[in-house]
Scaffold this motif. Structure first.
Motif, mmCIF file in Angstrom:
data_model
loop_
_atom_site.group_PDB
_atom_site.id
_atom_site.type_symbol
_atom_site.label_atom_id
_atom_site.label_comp_id
_atom_site.label_asym_id
_atom_site.label_seq_id
_atom_site.Cartn_x
_atom_site.Cartn_y
_atom_site.Cartn_z
ATOM 1 N N TYR A 131 0.826 -1.207 0.000
ATOM 2 C CA TYR A 131 0.000 0.000 0.000
ATOM 3 C C TYR A 131 0.861 1.258 0.000
ATOM 4 O O TYR A 131 0.562 2.230 -0.703
ATOM 5 C CB TYR A 131 -0.907 -0.020 1.230
ATOM 6 C CG TYR A 131 -1.748 1.226 1.412
ATOM 7 C CD1 TYR A 131 -2.840 1.480 0.592
ATOM 8 C CD2 TYR A 131 -1.438 2.151 2.410
ATOM 9 C CE1 TYR A 131 -3.613 2.620 0.752
ATOM 10 C CE2 TYR A 131 -2.205 3.293 2.582
ATOM 11 C CZ TYR A 131 -3.290 3.520 1.759
ATOM 12 O OH TYR A 131 -4.040 4.653 1.915
ATOM 13 N N ARG A 134 2.004 2.405 -3.487
ATOM 14 C CA ARG A 134 0.986 2.551 -4.533
ATOM 15 C C ARG A 134 1.237 3.757 -5.432
ATOM 16 O O ARG A 134 0.731 3.827 -6.558
ATOM 17 C CB ARG A 134 -0.409 2.653 -3.905
ATOM 18 C CG ARG A 134 -0.659 3.934 -3.130
ATOM 19 C CD ARG A 134 -1.904 3.829 -2.279
ATOM 20 N NE ARG A 134 -2.236 5.087 -1.605
ATOM 21 C CZ ARG A 134 -1.613 5.561 -0.541
ATOM 22 N NH1 ARG A 134 -0.610 4.866 -0.016
ATOM 23 N NH2 ARG A 134 -1.960 6.704 -0.001
ATOM 24 N N PRO A 150 -7.182 -3.246 -3.748
ATOM 25 C CA PRO A 150 -6.355 -3.587 -2.587
ATOM 26 C C PRO A 150 -6.634 -4.991 -2.070
ATOM 27 O O PRO A 150 -7.748 -5.513 -2.204
ATOM 28 C CB PRO A 150 -6.780 -2.544 -1.547
ATOM 29 C CG PRO A 150 -8.208 -2.261 -1.886
ATOM 30 C CD PRO A 150 -8.344 -2.418 -3.380
ATOM 31 N N ARG A 160 -5.746 -0.549 9.815
ATOM 32 C CA ARG A 160 -5.211 -0.613 8.450
ATOM 33 C C ARG A 160 -6.305 -1.018 7.465
ATOM 34 O O ARG A 160 -6.308 -0.558 6.322
ATOM 35 C CB ARG A 160 -4.047 -1.596 8.379
ATOM 36 C CG ARG A 160 -3.427 -1.698 6.981
ATOM 37 C CD ARG A 160 -1.974 -1.949 7.104
ATOM 38 N NE ARG A 160 -1.333 -2.202 5.815
ATOM 39 C CZ ARG A 160 -0.546 -1.342 5.206
ATOM 40 N NH1 ARG A 160 -0.318 -0.149 5.752
ATOM 41 N NH2 ARG A 160 0.046 -1.649 4.074
ATOM 42 N N LEU A 164 -7.182 0.938 4.027
ATOM 43 C CA LEU A 164 -7.228 0.301 2.711
ATOM 44 C C LEU A 164 -8.588 0.465 2.040
ATOM 45 O O LEU A 164 -8.674 0.697 0.827
ATOM 46 C CB LEU A 164 -6.891 -1.192 2.847
ATOM 47 C CG LEU A 164 -5.455 -1.540 3.236
ATOM 48 C CD1 LEU A 164 -5.332 -3.013 3.584
ATOM 49 C CD2 LEU A 164 -4.485 -1.175 2.123
#
Length: 256
Positions: A131, A134, A150, A160, A164
């Motif tokens: 992540y 990205r 994701p 988290r 996401l």
């Protein structure tokens, strides 16, 4: 602007339909068979189709998909050849590319995103792109119609998960096991609660993947999320030439 993949899957979820995304290894049976495989899965009722790109070091793939990847590599299938095959292809449902970052980097990120615009690909899964990294892709994808999907693991903490899901597009790929893909996997007792929490905090559909290989699995996951991704089961049947069984499996899995 909402991207096509997000919009189409949202529509299916809001209609109460089971979202099913079959995974196939592009070129395992030859790239000349790819369009026919896509048509077969579309007619059977797939919501979207995930196309794997063969790669020499597939860290997330189980034995069935690894073997299919090796068959494709032996046929000299590459990211560039898959994109060329998809160029101008017409499909009724969105396609999703699943690849590792190395082939994208080697091809050229901007060139890759530009090439996707000439295909029916509306989603992108890169399991080895964290992540935090990205931004290697996000700026180029921002103005495109391709959603960066994701992955959420069983071990992902709740704070988290929220992070996401807030930035996720297309759907949230909820990995249902710790490990690689493959049929015959055992699921943890807490999995349904985990999936339900992800769906609760997500504004887009949550799909469970890894090990989904029966209608019972699909029905089990539908109690806590929008649907499933089915990989090894489909890849194995296609590799054995059992297209009728593939069609039957998908039809039965999406029937409520």
């Amino acid at each position: 602007m909402m991207k096509t993949l997000t919009k189409k899957l949202n529509q299916r979820q809001q209609a109460g339909e089971t979202i099913l995304v079959p995974y196939i290894m592009a070129g395992a049976q030859g790239l000349d068979q790819l369009e026919a495989e896509i048509e077969l899965l579309t007619k059977a009722g797939a919501s979207a189709i995930e196309l794997g790109i063969p790669f020499s070091d597939p860290v997330a793939d189980g034995p069935v998909i690894q073997e299919a990847g090796l068959r494709a590599l032996q046929k000299e299938v590459s990211l560039a050849k898959v994109l060329e095959t998809l160029k101008g292809m017409q499909t009724e449902i969105p396609l999703i590319i699943m690849t590792y970052f190395n082939p994208v980097f080697s091809y050229g990120v901007e060139k890759f995103i530009g090439a996707l615009a000439e295909t029916p690909v509306k989603g992108l899964i890169i399991p080895d792109l964290p992540y935090e990294h990205r931004l290697f892709l996000e700026p180029q994808l921002k103005e495109s119609d391709v959603a960066l999907i994701p992955l959420v693991a069983l071990t992902t903490p709740k704070d988290r998960i929220k992070e996401l899901t807030e930035t996720g597009e297309g759907f949230i790929y909820a990995v249902a096991v710790n490990g690689v893909t493959g049929v015959g996997r055992d699921y943890q007792e807490t999995l349904d609660e985990h999936l339900a929490y992800i769906q609760e905090v997500s504004e887009i559909p949550v799909l469970a993947g890894f090990g989904v290989s029966s209608k019972d699995h699909v029905q089990r996951f539908r109690k806590s999320c929008a649907g499933v991704i089915v990989g090894s089961k489909i890849v194995q049947l296609l590799g054995e030439g059992k297209t009728e069984e593939v069609e039957l499996f998908v039809r039965e899995a999406v029937s409520n």
